[in-house]
Motif scaffolding. Structure first.
Motif, PDB file in Angstrom:
ATOM      1  N   ASP A 144       0.861  -1.182   0.000  1.00 53.08           N
ATOM      2  CA  ASP A 144       0.000   0.000   0.000  1.00 53.08           C
ATOM      3  C   ASP A 144       0.897   1.231   0.000  1.00 53.08           C
ATOM      4  OD1 ASP A 144      -1.704   2.088   0.474  1.00 53.08           O
ATOM      5  OD2 ASP A 144      -2.811   1.112   2.094  1.00 53.08           O
ATOM      6  N   ASP A 146      -0.032   4.492  -0.794  1.00 53.98           N
ATOM      7  CA  ASP A 146      -0.661   5.800  -0.648  1.00 53.98           C
ATOM      8  C   ASP A 146      -0.049   6.531   0.547  1.00 53.98           C
ATOM      9  OD1 ASP A 146      -2.417   5.500  -2.824  1.00 53.98           O
ATOM     10  OD2 ASP A 146      -3.815   4.335  -1.605  1.00 53.98           O
ATOM     11  N   SER A 172      -4.151   9.565  -2.212  1.00 52.02           N
ATOM     12  CA  SER A 172      -3.674   8.673  -3.269  1.00 52.02           C
ATOM     13  C   SER A 172      -2.306   9.125  -3.767  1.00 52.02           C
ATOM     14  CB  SER A 172      -4.666   8.660  -4.432  1.00 52.02           C
ATOM     15  OG  SER A 172      -4.722   9.934  -5.043  1.00 52.02           O
ATOM     16  N   ARG A 173      -1.483   8.149  -4.075  1.00 52.68           N
ATOM     17  CA  ARG A 173      -0.169   8.451  -4.652  1.00 52.68           C
ATOM     18  C   ARG A 173      -0.307   8.886  -6.105  1.00 52.68           C
ATOM     19  NH1 ARG A 173       5.371   6.958  -4.271  1.00 52.68           N
ATOM     20  NH2 ARG A 173       4.954   6.247  -2.139  1.00 52.68           N
ATOM     21  N   ASP A 174      -1.196   8.239  -6.839  1.00 46.51           N
ATOM     22  CA  ASP A 174      -1.352   8.530  -8.266  1.00 46.51           C
ATOM     23  C   ASP A 174      -1.963   9.915  -8.473  1.00 46.51           C
ATOM     24  OD1 ASP A 174      -0.387   5.990  -8.775  1.00 46.51           O
ATOM     25  OD2 ASP A 174      -2.404   5.105  -8.793  1.00 46.51           O
ATOM     26  N   ARG A 177      -3.976  13.634  -7.480  1.00 45.68           N
ATOM     27  CA  ARG A 177      -4.113  13.132  -6.114  1.00 45.68           C
ATOM     28  C   ARG A 177      -5.472  13.510  -5.541  1.00 45.68           C
ATOM     29  NH1 ARG A 177       1.516  14.568  -6.100  1.00 45.68           N
ATOM     30  NH2 ARG A 177       2.578  12.598  -6.524  1.00 45.68           N
ATOM     31  N   LEU A 180      -8.579   9.860  -0.146  1.00 46.40           N
ATOM     32  CA  LEU A 180      -9.298   8.586  -0.162  1.00 46.40           C
ATOM     33  C   LEU A 180     -10.039   8.329   1.149  1.00 46.40           C
ATOM     34  CD1 LEU A 180      -6.476   6.371  -1.746  1.00 46.40           C
ATOM     35  CD2 LEU A 180      -8.381   7.513  -2.923  1.00 46.40           C
TER      36      LEU A 180
END
Length: 324
Positions: A144, A146, A172-174, A177, A180
């Motif tokens: 994980d 994030d 979120s990392r992606d 952003r 979450l």
């Protein structure tokens, strides 16, 4: 020599030894050159700033962030220190090298006391509206990735030492952003700078007790900063941060994030069946068997039996000495 001799004295002997060493350091007379170096450096800082600032006196041991180890939350810092307390704060930080949990942690990992040194940093104090830590990954689940943020109102004392519930934000990392998860704790007490006491605990007004320590926008900005630090250092980071009274986000320190090997919990659960009891925070993952033992106060810790499963109201780092 004392710490080596204490290895066979058990838990009681460890706590007695820790108290004995720390009391001796706090009572010791500082060498003249050390005292003069601290006082002259503070005079120079005052001249440069045009005022007498309060300082954060922080620990920085040579072995603190070596590969595979982390003393996060185990050593001691003294906050909001004025001129008259500089020397006593210095001694307190040096003495923090010999807390029971730090002695035990070094022994378990084969780290020698005589090769370690405690350095002390004097930094201008930041009066934080809120603060906490940000992990660029999950410490107990490396899969994980994030950003996980813990935050509290006031100075981030309770986040570091685990004494009180804190806000939790997952970003979120992606990119782009997004937040979450955002859970807000009810905050009845917060730690603030006090001109007389250094750091004081004050009651939070009723109307502010459910206020978030970070807005969603601030959490996104913090996640960006934390991931930039990860990219710079080349590994997941444990970032300590503060939001000052003007709303500026400041990074206090960044250290490597210690992560444990990933555990396939779902497969283990299918094999073992449904658990009788679940929930809580696992601070030392793995498989163990033994009696469940509650530690609610210092006297409970002194009676902790060998091979027990430790359960705490909060994950206080000072009880790390109880764990093998």
């Amino acid at each position: 020599r004392l710490t080596v001799a204490a290895e066979s004295d058990g838990l009681d002997g460890l706590f007695v030894l820790s108290s004995r060493i720390r009391q001796a350091i706090v009572a010791a007379e500082l060498p003249g050159e050390v005292r003069e170096a601290i006082e002259s450096a503070y005079d120079e800082l005052c001249h440069r700033l045009g005022s007498e600032p309060a300082l954060a006196v922080r620990s920085s041991a040579l072995d603190e962030d070596a590969a595979g180890v982390s003393f996060a939350g185990q050593y001691h810092s003294v906050l909001n220190v004025r001129r008259g307390q500089l020397l006593s704060a210095y001694r307190e930080v040096i003495a923090g090298m010999y807390t029971a949990q730090a002695i035990e942690y070094r022994q378990q990992r084969g780290l020698r006391d005589d090769s370690n040194r405690m350095c002390v940093g004097f930094l201008t104090m930041i009066d934080g509206r809120s603060g906490g830590v940000a992990y660029t990954g999950d410490p107990v689940n490396p899969g994980d990735r994030d950003v996980r943020i813990s935050a509290s109102l006031g100075l981030p004392v309770v986040v570091v030492d685990g004494r009180l519930p804190t806000d939790t934000v997952v970003v979120s990392r992606d990119e782009p952003r997004r937040v979450l998860e955002h859970s807000v704790a009810t905050t009845e007490w917060r730690h603030v700078c006090d001109p007389q006491e250094g750091v004081a605990r004050e009651q939070v007004p009723e109307a502010e007790r459910r206020a978030p320590a970070l807005t969603a926008e601030q959490a996104l900005s913090l996640a960006d900063q934390a991931l930039r630090l990860e990219a710079h250092f080349g590994s997941p980071q444990d970032v300590e941060w503060v939001l000052d009274r003007e709303g500026r986000l400041l990074v206090l320190q960044s250290r490597p994030l210690q992560q444990v090997a990933r555990v396939d919990r779902e497969s283990a659960r299918r094999e073992a069946g449904e658990p009788m009891l679940g929930g809580g925070l696992c601070v030392s993952p793995g498989v163990a068997a033994g009696p469940v033992y509650w530690v609610r106060r210092e006297s409970d810790a002194m009676a902790f039996p060998e091979g027990a499963v430790l359960v705490l109201p909060q994950p206080l780092p000072r009880y790390a000495a109880l764990l093998g």
